[in-house]
Scaffold this active site. Sequence first.
Site, PDB file in Angstrom:
ATOM      1  N   ARG A  81      84.335 -46.316 -26.460  1.00 32.57           N
ATOM      2  CA  ARG A  81      83.283 -45.310 -26.628  1.00 32.57           C
ATOM      3  C   ARG A  81      82.513 -45.197 -25.310  1.00 32.57           C
ATOM      4  NH1 ARG A  81      77.524 -45.988 -28.920  1.00 32.57           N
ATOM      5  NH2 ARG A  81      76.853 -43.839 -28.767  1.00 32.57           N
ATOM      6  N   HIS A 125      74.124 -38.788 -24.585  1.00 31.03           N
ATOM      7  CA  HIS A 125      73.490 -40.113 -24.585  1.00 31.03           C
ATOM      8  C   HIS A 125      72.290 -39.998 -23.630  1.00 31.03           C
ATOM      9  CE1 HIS A 125      74.314 -44.599 -25.431  1.00 31.03           C
ATOM     10  NE2 HIS A 125      73.151 -44.562 -24.789  1.00 31.03           N
ATOM     11  N   GLU A 170      71.753 -42.043 -31.035  1.00 29.36           N
ATOM     12  CA  GLU A 170      70.389 -42.488 -31.363  1.00 29.36           C
ATOM     13  C   GLU A 170      69.333 -41.399 -31.186  1.00 29.36           C
ATOM     14  OE1 GLU A 170      69.683 -46.014 -29.046  1.00 29.36           O
ATOM     15  OE2 GLU A 170      71.209 -47.180 -30.082  1.00 29.36           O
ATOM     16  N   ASN A 296      74.354 -48.067 -34.931  1.00 25.92           N
ATOM     17  CA  ASN A 296      74.037 -49.010 -33.845  1.00 25.92           C
ATOM     18  C   ASN A 296      73.025 -50.000 -34.402  1.00 25.92           C
ATOM     19  OD1 ASN A 296      75.491 -47.132 -32.396  1.00 25.92           O
ATOM     20  ND2 ASN A 296      73.822 -46.543 -31.027  1.00 25.92           N
ATOM     21  N   TYR A 298      71.027 -53.810 -33.728  1.00 24.96           N
ATOM     22  CA  TYR A 298      70.726 -54.945 -32.839  1.00 24.96           C
ATOM     23  C   TYR A 298      69.919 -56.037 -33.541  1.00 24.96           C
ATOM     24  CZ  TYR A 298      72.663 -52.263 -29.039  1.00 24.96           C
ATOM     25  OH  TYR A 298      73.559 -51.571 -28.254  1.00 24.96           O
ATOM     26  N   GLU A 357      77.548 -49.635 -31.973  1.00 21.54           N
ATOM     27  CA  GLU A 357      76.940 -50.548 -30.986  1.00 21.54           C
ATOM     28  C   GLU A 357      76.446 -51.797 -31.697  1.00 21.54           C
ATOM     29  OE1 GLU A 357      73.797 -49.029 -28.461  1.00 21.54           O
ATOM     30  OE2 GLU A 357      74.887 -47.163 -28.117  1.00 21.54           O
TER      31      GLU A 357
HETATM   32  O1  IFM Z   1      71.512 -49.684 -23.695  1.00 20.15           O
HETATM   33  C1  IFM Z   1      71.149 -49.158 -24.929  1.00 20.15           C
HETATM   34  C2  IFM Z   1      71.998 -47.946 -25.262  1.00 20.15           C
HETATM   35  O2  IFM Z   1      71.892 -46.962 -24.289  1.00 20.15           O
HETATM   36  C3  IFM Z   1      71.567 -47.355 -26.584  1.00 20.15           C
HETATM   37  N1  IFM Z   1      71.509 -48.348 -27.613  1.00 20.15           N
HETATM   38  C4  IFM Z   1      70.825 -49.580 -27.328  1.00 20.15           C
HETATM   39  C5  IFM Z   1      71.326 -50.170 -26.033  1.00 20.15           C
HETATM   40  C6  IFM Z   1      70.594 -51.489 -25.734  1.00 20.15           C
HETATM   41  O3  IFM Z   1      69.235 -51.269 -25.599  1.00 20.15           O
END
Ligand code: IFM
Length: 449
Positions: A81, A125, A170, A296, A298, A357
Amino acid sequence: MSEPIPLPRFPPDFLWGVSTSAYQIEGALQEDGRGRSVWDTFCDEPGRIAGGDTAETACDHYRRYPEDVALMAGLGIDVYRFSIAWPRIQPLGRGAINSKGLDFYSRLVDTLLAKGISPVPTLFHWDLPQALQDAGGWFKRDTADRFAEYARVVAEHLGDRVPRWITHNETFEHTALGHALGTHAPGLQRGLNIFAVVHHLLLSHGKAVQALRATLPASAQIGIAQSMSRARPASGRIKDRLAAYLLEILHLRMHTDPLLLGRYPRALRLLGIDTSALIAGDMQTIAQPLDFLGINFYNPQYVRGGRGELPIEEAEPPAHFERTAMGWPVDASGFDALLLHVRKRYGSKLPPIVITENGAAFPDTLDAQGRVDDPRRIAYLHEHLQALRRAMDAGVDVRGYFVWSLLDNFEWAEGFRPRFGLVHVDYATQKRTPKASFDWYRRLIAASR
Ligand code: IFM
C-alpha cells in the site's frame, strides 16, 4: 529459557503487506513537474515541523524505489500500500495532466508486479495540491469534483494493472489535525467549524468510487482507509465518560457512519455543528458500496472532560502501559475490542475489513555490528496480531494486514525522529538496514503460507 509465544496463524489466502505514503518517503519534491502541495507550504513555515525537518529528500524513494521493492520482495509480502501524490499527477489539482508523474507510478507498479507484489494505491494521503487549497481546499465542494476527476485520470493509466484501490487515508486525522487544531497542513484552526471539510472529503470519496467503478474492470476492489480507535475515559467520572462519548461521535461515527449507514450521527446537531454543506442526494453519493473497509489502528485513546468549545482533552494513559516514541500506549486489547465494536455497530452493512495500518515507533539505533534489534516493535506487532486473530476467531471478517511502515520516514509534524519502519533508514546516506522486526515479519508470512 521460556518457550517463545507461538506466532498466530492466519488463513493461507490472508493478504500480508506494508504501507507507506508518498510525502513521507518519496522526496524529489521539485522533480519531473510535480506541483506544490499544502505540506510543502506547511513545512516552509518556521516552527511547524520538529527540528525544522523537511521532506525534500525523505527516503529518496522516488529514485530508490527499485531497491525498496527488492526489500519488499525479500519480506515476502503479497500487497504493497502506497499513496499517489496528486500534485505529481495534476500539479494544479485540476486540468493539465503531468505524464512524468503518472510514469513514476506506472514504473513502480510494474516493478512491484514483476516481483509478484500486488499494488494497492491510496489516492489521497493528505498532500493536496496547493492551488486547490488556495481556492478553499476541502471547505469547497468543488474539491470533491476535482478529486473524482483525478481518480479517473489515475484509474485510466493504472487500472489495467492495479486490482485494489483506496480513496482516502484517515479523513479524521486530516480534518482534526489539519483543519481543527492546525498541527498538520494546511494548518487551520477552525475548531468545530469543520463539517464542510469532513463532508467534502466523504463526498469526494463517493464521487471517486463512482469514477473508479466507471473506469476500472468490474473485478476492481475499492475501499477507504479510516483510522479507528475506541476512546477510553480517564476515569469513571461523568465528564470523562462524556468526553469519550463525544470523541466516539466526532471520530468513528462522523467519519464512518456516512460511508456504511448513509447518515451522520444525530448528535452532531446537539453539538451545534453547522451541517449546511450537506445537500440533498449527498448521502447516497457518499454511501457507495465498498469491497473492503480499511482500518488503521495504533492504540486506544484516553480522554477526559475539558473546558471550552469542545469538552474533550487528551488524558495520560494508565502508567503501567508501555509507550511508543509517539507517546502512545501499547495496549493490544483495544484492537480486538475495536473490531468487535465495529462489527456490532455496522452489522450486515460492514464489508470485509483490511487492516491498512498498524505499527509502532521506537528509538531504533544501529549497534556496533550495524544491526537494529527492535524487540519492542516485534512484541507490539505480535500482540496486535494475536488480538487480530482473537477478533477473527470471534467472527470478524478480516482479509489482510499491512504494517506501518516499510521504512523509517517523515512522520509529519514530528519530523524524522519517530522511526516506524521495519527497515532502518540512515537519512544522511540513505542506507537501508532491515531491522530484527523485518526478519520476524518475514518468518510470520512464510509460516502462514
Ligand atoms: O505516519 C502516519 C500515517 O501517515 C497515517 N497513519 C498514522 C501514521 C503514524 O502516525
